[in-house]
Design a protein around this motif. Structure first.
Motif, PDB file in Angstrom:
ATOM      1  N   LYS A  14       0.812  -1.216   0.000  1.00 45.78           N
ATOM      2  CA  LYS A  14       0.000   0.000   0.000  1.00 45.78           C
ATOM      3  C   LYS A  14       0.850   1.273   0.000  1.00 45.78           C
ATOM      4  O   LYS A  14       0.553   2.228   0.701  1.00 45.78           O
ATOM      5  CB  LYS A  14      -0.982  -0.005   1.162  1.00 45.78           C
ATOM      6  CG  LYS A  14      -1.856  -1.253   1.171  1.00 45.78           C
ATOM      7  CD  LYS A  14      -3.177  -0.993   1.799  1.00 45.78           C
ATOM      8  CE  LYS A  14      -3.928  -2.294   1.979  1.00 45.78           C
ATOM      9  NZ  LYS A  14      -4.878  -2.606   1.023  1.00 45.78           N
ATOM     10  N   GLY A  15       1.944   1.246  -0.744  1.00 47.59           N
ATOM     11  CA  GLY A  15       2.784   2.425  -0.900  1.00 47.59           C
ATOM     12  C   GLY A  15       3.749   2.679   0.238  1.00 47.59           C
ATOM     13  O   GLY A  15       4.566   3.583   0.166  1.00 47.59           O
ATOM     14  N   SER A  16       3.693   1.875   1.292  1.00 45.78           N
ATOM     15  CA  SER A  16       4.586   2.098   2.438  1.00 45.78           C
ATOM     16  C   SER A  16       5.743   1.105   2.425  1.00 45.78           C
ATOM     17  O   SER A  16       6.160   0.611   3.450  1.00 45.78           O
ATOM     18  CB  SER A  16       3.796   1.960   3.740  1.00 45.78           C
ATOM     19  OG  SER A  16       3.327   0.624   3.873  1.00 45.78           O
ATOM     20  N   SER A  17       6.240   0.830   1.260  1.00 48.76           N
ATOM     21  CA  SER A  17       7.272  -0.185   1.107  1.00 48.76           C
ATOM     22  C   SER A  17       8.514   0.413   0.460  1.00 48.76           C
ATOM     23  O   SER A  17       8.413   1.287  -0.398  1.00 48.76           O
ATOM     24  CB  SER A  17       6.726  -1.309   0.223  1.00 48.76           C
ATOM     25  OG  SER A  17       7.759  -2.104  -0.274  1.00 48.76           O
ATOM     26  N   PRO A  18       9.687  -0.090   0.858  1.00 47.88           N
ATOM     27  CA  PRO A  18      10.897   0.361   0.169  1.00 47.88           C
ATOM     28  C   PRO A  18      11.007  -0.231  -1.241  1.00 47.88           C
ATOM     29  O   PRO A  18      11.879   0.138  -2.003  1.00 47.88           O
ATOM     30  CB  PRO A  18      12.022  -0.157   1.070  1.00 47.88           C
ATOM     31  CG  PRO A  18      11.433  -1.309   1.792  1.00 47.88           C
ATOM     32  CD  PRO A  18       9.972  -1.001   1.954  1.00 47.88           C
ATOM     33  N   PHE A  19      10.085  -1.140  -1.592  1.00 45.52           N
ATOM     34  CA  PHE A  19      10.146  -1.822  -2.877  1.00 45.52           C
ATOM     35  C   PHE A  19       9.432  -1.056  -3.984  1.00 45.52           C
ATOM     36  O   PHE A  19       9.746  -1.203  -5.144  1.00 45.52           O
ATOM     37  CB  PHE A  19       9.559  -3.228  -2.756  1.00 45.52           C
ATOM     38  CG  PHE A  19      10.183  -4.020  -1.651  1.00 45.52           C
ATOM     39  CD1 PHE A  19      11.481  -4.487  -1.753  1.00 45.52           C
ATOM     40  CD2 PHE A  19       9.495  -4.271  -0.481  1.00 45.52           C
ATOM     41  CE1 PHE A  19      12.075  -5.196  -0.726  1.00 45.52           C
ATOM     42  CE2 PHE A  19      10.076  -4.987   0.553  1.00 45.52           C
ATOM     43  CZ  PHE A  19      11.367  -5.438   0.422  1.00 45.52           C
ATOM     44  N   SER A  20       8.425  -0.242  -3.603  1.00 46.57           N
ATOM     45  CA  SER A  20       7.669   0.506  -4.604  1.00 46.57           C
ATOM     46  C   SER A  20       6.861   1.605  -3.924  1.00 46.57           C
ATOM     47  O   SER A  20       6.401   1.427  -2.801  1.00 46.57           O
ATOM     48  CB  SER A  20       6.708  -0.432  -5.344  1.00 46.57           C
ATOM     49  OG  SER A  20       5.896   0.279  -6.244  1.00 46.57           O
ATOM     50  N   THR A  21       6.684   2.706  -4.621  1.00 45.31           N
ATOM     51  CA  THR A  21       5.822   3.774  -4.122  1.00 45.31           C
ATOM     52  C   THR A  21       4.410   3.626  -4.684  1.00 45.31           C
ATOM     53  O   THR A  21       3.523   4.400  -4.338  1.00 45.31           O
ATOM     54  CB  THR A  21       6.378   5.156  -4.512  1.00 45.31           C
ATOM     55  OG1 THR A  21       6.520   5.195  -5.932  1.00 45.31           O
ATOM     56  CG2 THR A  21       7.713   5.416  -3.834  1.00 45.31           C
ATOM     57  N   ASN A  22       4.199   2.640  -5.518  1.00 45.64           N
ATOM     58  CA  ASN A  22       2.885   2.389  -6.120  1.00 45.64           C
ATOM     59  C   ASN A  22       1.927   1.872  -5.047  1.00 45.64           C
ATOM     60  O   ASN A  22       2.145   0.815  -4.470  1.00 45.64           O
ATOM     61  CB  ASN A  22       3.035   1.372  -7.257  1.00 45.64           C
ATOM     62  CG  ASN A  22       1.722   1.058  -7.942  1.00 45.64           C
ATOM     63  OD1 ASN A  22       0.646   1.437  -7.490  1.00 45.64           O
ATOM     64  ND2 ASN A  22       1.814   0.349  -9.053  1.00 45.64           N
ATOM     65  N   GLU A  23       0.859   2.601  -4.799  1.00 50.03           N
ATOM     66  CA  GLU A  23      -0.153   2.218  -3.806  1.00 50.03           C
ATOM     67  C   GLU A  23      -0.837   0.903  -4.178  1.00 50.03           C
ATOM     68  O   GLU A  23      -1.409   0.243  -3.323  1.00 50.03           O
ATOM     69  CB  GLU A  23      -1.223   3.309  -3.685  1.00 50.03           C
ATOM     70  CG  GLU A  23      -0.730   4.588  -3.079  1.00 50.03           C
ATOM     71  CD  GLU A  23      -0.735   4.562  -1.560  1.00 50.03           C
ATOM     72  OE1 GLU A  23      -1.549   3.841  -0.979  1.00 50.03           O
ATOM     73  OE2 GLU A  23       0.093   5.272  -0.969  1.00 50.03           O
ATOM     74  N   ASN A  24      -0.809   0.543  -5.453  1.00 47.26           N
ATOM     75  CA  ASN A  24      -1.515  -0.635  -5.947  1.00 47.26           C
ATOM     76  C   ASN A  24      -0.559  -1.765  -6.317  1.00 47.26           C
ATOM     77  O   ASN A  24      -0.801  -2.505  -7.261  1.00 47.26           O
ATOM     78  CB  ASN A  24      -2.375  -0.262  -7.156  1.00 47.26           C
ATOM     79  CG  ASN A  24      -3.420   0.767  -6.801  1.00 47.26           C
ATOM     80  OD1 ASN A  24      -4.052   0.680  -5.758  1.00 47.26           O
ATOM     81  ND2 ASN A  24      -3.576   1.763  -7.649  1.00 47.26           N
ATOM     82  N   SER A  25       0.527  -1.887  -5.568  1.00 49.09           N
ATOM     83  CA  SER A  25       1.479  -2.965  -5.853  1.00 49.09           C
ATOM     84  C   SER A  25       1.352  -4.057  -4.798  1.00 49.09           C
ATOM     85  O   SER A  25       0.849  -3.818  -3.695  1.00 49.09           O
ATOM     86  CB  SER A  25       2.912  -2.432  -5.891  1.00 49.09           C
ATOM     87  OG  SER A  25       3.308  -1.998  -4.609  1.00 49.09           O
ATOM     88  N   ILE A  26       1.807  -5.226  -5.156  1.00 53.00           N
ATOM     89  CA  ILE A  26       1.835  -6.355  -4.234  1.00 53.00           C
ATOM     90  C   ILE A  26       3.185  -7.050  -4.408  1.00 53.00           C
ATOM     91  O   ILE A  26       3.710  -7.136  -5.522  1.00 53.00           O
ATOM     92  CB  ILE A  26       0.633  -7.305  -4.449  1.00 53.00           C
ATOM     93  CG1 ILE A  26       0.402  -8.195  -3.232  1.00 53.00           C
ATOM     94  CG2 ILE A  26       0.768  -8.098  -5.735  1.00 53.00           C
ATOM     95  CD1 ILE A  26      -0.987  -8.802  -3.172  1.00 53.00           C
ATOM     96  N   LEU A  27       3.740  -7.496  -3.302  1.00 55.63           N
ATOM     97  CA  LEU A  27       5.080  -8.065  -3.285  1.00 55.63           C
ATOM     98  C   LEU A  27       5.019  -9.574  -3.029  1.00 55.63           C
ATOM     99  O   LEU A  27       4.332 -10.016  -2.109  1.00 55.63           O
ATOM    100  CB  LEU A  27       5.892  -7.392  -2.178  1.00 55.63           C
ATOM    101  CG  LEU A  27       7.300  -7.884  -1.917  1.00 55.63           C
ATOM    102  CD1 LEU A  27       8.214  -7.551  -3.089  1.00 55.63           C
ATOM    103  CD2 LEU A  27       7.839  -7.260  -0.635  1.00 55.63           C
TER     104      LEU A  27
END
Length: 166
Positions: free
Chosen positions: A64-77
């Motif tokens: 939800k955008g709070s990741s060092p992996f992506s600033t995309n709010e709609n990403s999943i890791l």
């Protein structure tokens, strides 16, 4: 082959899941990963089956955008991606990688980006992800566990969804 979300009924399958010592360098054991999903609603365990046998496991993390992996709010890791030791070398991880975008679209319709972080020395996983269409983002984190490669793939919406009026 099919993927499904973990349910408590699957506990015996997880208990019998085998990982090599080498693989434990890269991923958490499924029982540990599942314990984390119970504490964090943004984590989801996924089981990979072939002929009704559990052959692989992974977790999905909605950052939800709070990741060092992506600033995309709609990403999943993708995390903890592994193949049961008894099923290595049969192409199950590769097949699962191809199925992941459609599975994610089905269960998480708002997600438009799938990310996997792979240790730089884990060339087999990098290769199978690239074959499935993942691209290197060029991002990196401080080297706590060794150098890592960030790979991503877009989750495409179907034509009918893209053409709907808001």
């Amino acid at each position: 082959m099919y993927l499904k979300m973990y349910e408590e009924l699957d506990q015996t399958l997880i208990h019998n899941y085998c990982l090599s010592e080498k693989k434990l360098r890269y991923v958490r054991e499924p029982k540990i990963a599942i314990a984390l999903t119970k504490k964090d609603p943004q984590r989801h365990a996924v089981l990979v089956f072939e002929n009704n046998q559990l052959v692989a496991f992974l977790t999905l993390y909605e950052a939800k955008g709070s990741s060092p992996f992506s600033t995309n709010e709609n990403s999943i890791l993708v995390q903890d991606f592994s193949t049961d030791y008894r099923h290595l070398g049969k192409g199950y991880a590769k097949q699962a990688t191809y199925l992941l975008p459609a599975f994610i679209h089905q269960h998480f319709p708002a997600i438009d980006q799938l990310i996997i972080v792979v240790n730089e020395d884990n060339v087999i996983t990098q290769s199978l992800c690239r074959q499935a269409g993942f691209k290197d983002t060029g991002n990196c984190l401080p080297s706590v566990y060794g150098s890592q490669v960030f790979l991503e793939i877009p989750i495409k919406k179907s034509d009918s969804e893209e053409n709907q009026c808001s």
